[in-house]
Design an enzyme around this catalytic site. Structure first.
Site, PDB file in Angstrom:
ATOM      1  N   CYS A 110      -2.035   8.460  -1.863  1.00 25.69           N
ATOM      2  CA  CYS A 110      -2.290   8.437  -0.425  1.00 25.69           C
ATOM      3  C   CYS A 110      -3.305   9.496   0.018  1.00 25.69           C
ATOM      4  O   CYS A 110      -3.959   9.345   1.039  1.00 25.69           O
ATOM      5  CB  CYS A 110      -0.981   8.633   0.336  1.00 25.69           C
ATOM      6  SG  CYS A 110       0.201   7.295   0.083  1.00 25.69           S
ATOM      7  N   ARG A 160      -0.338  10.257  13.486  1.00 26.66           N
ATOM      8  CA  ARG A 160       0.730   9.732  12.656  1.00 26.66           C
ATOM      9  C   ARG A 160       1.592   8.786  13.475  1.00 26.66           C
ATOM     10  O   ARG A 160       1.444   8.689  14.687  1.00 26.66           O
ATOM     11  CB  ARG A 160       1.624  10.871  12.113  1.00 26.66           C
ATOM     12  CG  ARG A 160       1.007  11.745  11.064  1.00 26.66           C
ATOM     13  CD  ARG A 160       0.565  11.004   9.825  1.00 26.66           C
ATOM     14  NE  ARG A 160       1.555  10.091   9.292  1.00 26.66           N
ATOM     15  CZ  ARG A 160       1.297   9.218   8.322  1.00 26.66           C
ATOM     16  NH1 ARG A 160       0.102   9.121   7.807  1.00 26.66           N
ATOM     17  NH2 ARG A 160       2.246   8.425   7.871  1.00 26.66           N
ATOM     18  N   ARG A 205      -9.234   8.335   3.855  1.00 26.00           N
ATOM     19  CA  ARG A 205     -10.051   7.138   3.606  1.00 26.00           C
ATOM     20  C   ARG A 205     -10.742   6.660   4.876  1.00 26.00           C
ATOM     21  O   ARG A 205     -11.961   6.414   4.893  1.00 26.00           O
ATOM     22  CB  ARG A 205      -9.154   6.016   3.045  1.00 26.00           C
ATOM     23  CG  ARG A 205      -9.868   4.665   2.919  1.00 26.00           C
ATOM     24  CD  ARG A 205      -8.891   3.569   2.521  1.00 26.00           C
ATOM     25  NE  ARG A 205      -7.842   3.354   3.501  1.00 26.00           N
ATOM     26  CZ  ARG A 205      -7.974   2.625   4.604  1.00 26.00           C
ATOM     27  NH1 ARG A 205      -9.137   2.062   4.890  1.00 26.00           N
ATOM     28  NH2 ARG A 205      -6.971   2.472   5.437  1.00 26.00           N
ATOM     29  N   ARG A 206      -9.982   6.547   5.940  1.00 25.24           N
ATOM     30  CA  ARG A 206     -10.563   6.079   7.201  1.00 25.24           C
ATOM     31  C   ARG A 206     -11.515   7.122   7.790  1.00 25.24           C
ATOM     32  O   ARG A 206     -12.597   6.775   8.274  1.00 25.24           O
ATOM     33  CB  ARG A 206      -9.448   5.750   8.196  1.00 25.24           C
ATOM     34  CG  ARG A 206      -8.728   4.445   7.889  1.00 25.24           C
ATOM     35  CD  ARG A 206      -7.546   4.212   8.805  1.00 25.24           C
ATOM     36  NE  ARG A 206      -6.961   2.894   8.592  1.00 25.24           N
ATOM     37  CZ  ARG A 206      -5.704   2.582   8.869  1.00 25.24           C
ATOM     38  NH1 ARG A 206      -4.878   3.508   9.358  1.00 25.24           N
ATOM     39  NH2 ARG A 206      -5.249   1.358   8.651  1.00 25.24           N
ATOM     40  N   LYS A 232       0.817  -1.218   0.000  1.00 23.62           N
ATOM     41  CA  LYS A 232       0.000   0.000   0.000  1.00 23.62           C
ATOM     42  C   LYS A 232       0.851   1.270   0.000  1.00 23.62           C
ATOM     43  O   LYS A 232       0.347   2.351  -0.300  1.00 23.62           O
ATOM     44  CB  LYS A 232      -0.983   0.009   1.174  1.00 23.62           C
ATOM     45  CG  LYS A 232      -0.378   0.200   2.548  1.00 23.62           C
ATOM     46  CD  LYS A 232      -1.487   0.303   3.588  1.00 23.62           C
ATOM     47  CE  LYS A 232      -0.925   0.584   4.971  1.00 23.62           C
ATOM     48  NZ  LYS A 232      -1.993   0.743   5.976  1.00 23.62           N
ATOM     49  N   ASP A 233       2.162   1.145   0.320  1.00 23.01           N
ATOM     50  CA  ASP A 233       3.074   2.298   0.254  1.00 23.01           C
ATOM     51  C   ASP A 233       3.602   2.518  -1.154  1.00 23.01           C
ATOM     52  O   ASP A 233       4.169   3.581  -1.440  1.00 23.01           O
ATOM     53  CB  ASP A 233       4.276   2.094   1.188  1.00 23.01           C
ATOM     54  CG  ASP A 233       3.900   2.148   2.657  1.00 23.01           C
ATOM     55  OD1 ASP A 233       2.847   2.734   2.975  1.00 23.01           O
ATOM     56  OD2 ASP A 233       4.651   1.594   3.477  1.00 23.01           O
ATOM     57  N   ARG A 281       1.134   5.031  17.759  1.00 21.00           N
ATOM     58  CA  ARG A 281      -0.289   5.370  17.786  1.00 21.00           C
ATOM     59  C   ARG A 281      -0.971   4.822  19.037  1.00 21.00           C
ATOM     60  O   ARG A 281      -1.812   5.492  19.635  1.00 21.00           O
ATOM     61  CB  ARG A 281      -0.981   4.850  16.517  1.00 21.00           C
ATOM     62  CG  ARG A 281      -0.471   5.525  15.263  1.00 21.00           C
ATOM     63  CD  ARG A 281      -1.284   5.155  14.049  1.00 21.00           C
ATOM     64  NE  ARG A 281      -0.630   5.617  12.824  1.00 21.00           N
ATOM     65  CZ  ARG A 281      -1.235   5.823  11.672  1.00 21.00           C
ATOM     66  NH1 ARG A 281      -2.539   5.608  11.574  1.00 21.00           N
ATOM     67  NH2 ARG A 281      -0.579   6.226  10.611  1.00 21.00           N
TER      68      ARG A 281
END
Length: 299
Positions: free
Chosen positions: A244, A148, A130-131, A82-83, A154
């Site tokens: 992103c 972040r 997105r979230r 996903k990166d 987190r």
């Protein structure tokens, strides 16, 4: 020379992921000498709130590694898929996708087992549009704040900020790190709540184009169903021009000879998402992603 040099980021998760690849290669090729080269990326240096916008630029966790690959300082790069930008640099290619870890997002909280139980106005820390968009779609009465850092950071912030009622993390990272979440509620979110980032939970093994030795070495790690799923998801993202910063969620599932792709997309400036699904043959993964993108663009 019987040596393979693997490039990776230096984060705990990246090192665990790379070690898993090394272990599988050593099992397949006991005489292969493998060295790891840790490469610091721009994204690793920009982890505070002031740099939030910069850190969301495409390739910020991969471009320094890809530069070393192109310069032949390393033979193989291990990325969280996903990166990896959907537009590959000239001269590089993805040689293999190992079996995918759980691609879902999960709800993590000290007090609430699920976000549907939160009080109106509760604060949730999230790290991507997105979230945030998907959470607010289900619970528009909540407040979201940015967060972040890696998984451990987190979780530490969630403990320290008592006004935060929870956060959303990737199941894959939690599982790979083996983090003890016994003091937290950790609830995987269903597709009705949260579609993950395209490629979430998958690793990408990247090589130089035409490097037959590296290609042949990693083919034993390629998982065809996982590769088809992420191909569909990334094709969907590519057709939407996504990166992103784009609020795009996608989840592909192999069901027998079929591939089912679910997608959700917030066009730039739009408050309402477009969503849908497409079913097709597993070997037409790229086409399925394109079809879903075209479908949503027409809505």
């Amino acid at each position: 020379m019987n040596l393979l040099v693997i490039g990776t980021r230096g984060s705990p998760l990246a090192l665990i992921q790379t070690q898993s690849i090394i272990d599988r290669l050593k099992k397949e090729y006991p005489d292969l000498e493998i060295k790891t080269k840790i490469i610091k990326t721009t994204g690793d240096q920009l982890c505070d709130y002031e740099h939030l916008e910069a850190i969301q630029q495409r390739g910020i966790f991969t471009k320094e590694i890809e530069k070393k690959l192109l310069e032949a300082e390393i033979d193989l790069a291990v990325h969280s898929l996903k990166d990896l930008p959907v537009e590959m640099p000239q001269g590089l290619e993805i040689a293999a996708i190992p079996p995918r870890e759980d691609p879902r997002d999960c709800w993590v909280s000290l007090h609430y087992p699920h976000p549907d139980g939160l009080e109106p106005g509760a604060i949730v820390a999230v790290g991507s549009p997105r979230r945030a968009n998907q959470l607010l779609r289900k619970r528009p009465d909540l407040r979201v704040v940015p967060i972040r850092g890696n998984v451990e950071t987190r979780l530490k912030k969630l403990r320290e900020n008592k006004e935060w009622m929870g956060t959303i993390l990737a199941m894959a990272g939690i599982k790979r790190l083996g983090i003890d979440l016994s003091s937290f509620f950790c609830t995987p979110l269903g597709l009705d709540w949260m579609l993950a980032a395209p490629g979430q939970g998958a690793l990408a093994l990247e090589i130089r184009q035409g490097d037959k030795r590296a290609w042949d070495l990693v083919q034993c790690l390629n998982d065809f169903p996982s590769a088809c799923e992420v191909c569909a998801e990334r094709s969907f993202l590519y057709e939407l021009g996504g990166g992103c910063r784009t609020a795009v969620g996608a989840m592909a599932k192999v069901e027998g000879s079929k591939l089912v792709l679910y997608g959700i997309w917030w066009p730039q400036g739009s408050l309402r998402p477009k969503e849908g699904k497409v079913v097709g043959q597993i070997r037409e993964a790229k086409k399925i992603g394109q079809e879903l993108a075209y479908l949503l663009k027409k809505l």
